[in-house]
Design an enzyme around this catalytic site. Structure first.
Site, PDB file in Angstrom:
ATOM      1  N   SER A  92      -9.360  -2.283 -10.676  1.00 30.19           N
ATOM      2  CA  SER A  92      -8.042  -1.765 -10.502  1.00 30.19           C
ATOM      3  C   SER A  92      -7.237  -2.486  -9.383  1.00 30.19           C
ATOM      4  CB  SER A  92      -7.910  -0.316 -10.194  1.00 30.19           C
ATOM      5  OG  SER A  92      -6.753   0.208  -9.735  1.00 30.19           O
ATOM      6  N   TYR A 140     -11.426   6.864  -5.911  1.00 29.31           N
ATOM      7  CA  TYR A 140     -11.219   5.854  -6.932  1.00 29.31           C
ATOM      8  C   TYR A 140     -10.816   4.360  -6.470  1.00 29.31           C
ATOM      9  CZ  TYR A 140      -8.266   3.660 -10.679  1.00 29.31           C
ATOM     10  OH  TYR A 140      -7.956   2.739 -11.769  1.00 29.31           O
TER      11      TYR A 140
END
Length: 255
Positions: free
Chosen positions: A147, A161
């Site tokens: 990401s 995350y």
């Protein structure tokens, strides 16, 4: 062009029943590969197969890859059906947001188990099938989904995350060094904002602002994600390994 042709190849996409995983599975199918999608829920797999079947040979094998045992079982299930796997896409993931003083230990365990540990255990479990497909001129491929939140500090309080995705990026480099001599490439894709269940609430609240902040002035589309995985999986990407490729309209590298 046969540079991007995947005819005859077998791919496995975890988290392949929705969002980015579904986009990647569709791209691999359209390029000629046979694809196995996996997610925790059997009904989600059945729905994905119904949607993707028009593009090629696709099957679903449900698995909860947040545990090592399920990673091993998934590889065994695919191995009963295929002699080799040319492409493994480690996409299954989760997120969690909470203020710093409220962020629970469970959020670290859940997110790291699925986002960071699963790509390691899946790659290890699939190694025999990947090695069976690998040749020096046409390596087997592992594609990890990271990401842009692993490339820069995120705006939202998603501590586990963003840390997990930064870990995925470095794990990609470590495995690329380890597996290169075995004719297996390992690369990562770092998506920016794409329409998915994980991003739905964020895009509903801030979609216009997020799009305006990217040099290309839009969020990602399915073809953007399909294109990068086909590139990495095909002969076009045969000499690329250890790379982390942002697919985000330029946000991570220009903001």
């Amino acid at each position: 062009m046969d540079l991007f042709d995947l005819t005859g190849k077998v791919a496995v996409v975890t988290g392949g029943t929705r969002g980015i995983g579904l986009m990647m599975a569709r791209g691999l199918l359209q390029a000629g590969a046979s694809v196995y999608v996996s997610s925790r829920k059997a009904e989600a797999g059945e729905a994905a197969v119904a949607e993707l079947g028009q593009f090629g040979r696709v099957a679903s094998i449900p698995a909860d890859v947040s545990t090592e045992a399920e990673c091993v079982r998934l590889a065994e299930e695919v191995g009963r059906r295929e002699e080799r796997v040319h492409v493994l896409v480690n996409n299954a993931g989760a997120t969690w947001g909470a203020p710093l003083d409220e962020f629970p230990a469970a959020a670290w365990d859940k997110v790291l188990d699925l986002n960071l540990k699963a790509p390691f255990f899946l790659t290890r479990a699939f190694l025999p099938l990947l090695e069976a497909a690998a040749t020096p001129d046409d390596p087997a491929r592992v594609v990890n989904v990271g990401s842009i939140d692993g490339l820069h500090a995120p705006q939202l309080p998603t501590y586990s995350y963003s840390a997990s995705k930064a870990g995925v990026h470095h794990l990609t480099r470590v495995l690329a060094k380890e597996l290169g001599p075995r004719a297996i490439t390992v690369n990562a894709v770092a998506p920016g904002p794409f329409e998915s269940k994980m991003m739905a609430a964020t895009l509903e609240a801030f979609g216009d602002e997020i799009a305006a902040s990217a040099p290309l002035r839009r969020i990602g589309r399915p073809d953007d994600m399909a294109g990068v995985v086909v590139y990495l999986a095909s002969r076009a990407g045969a000499y690329v390994t250890g790379a982390v490729i942002p697919v985000d309209g330029g946000r991570a590298t220009t903001l």
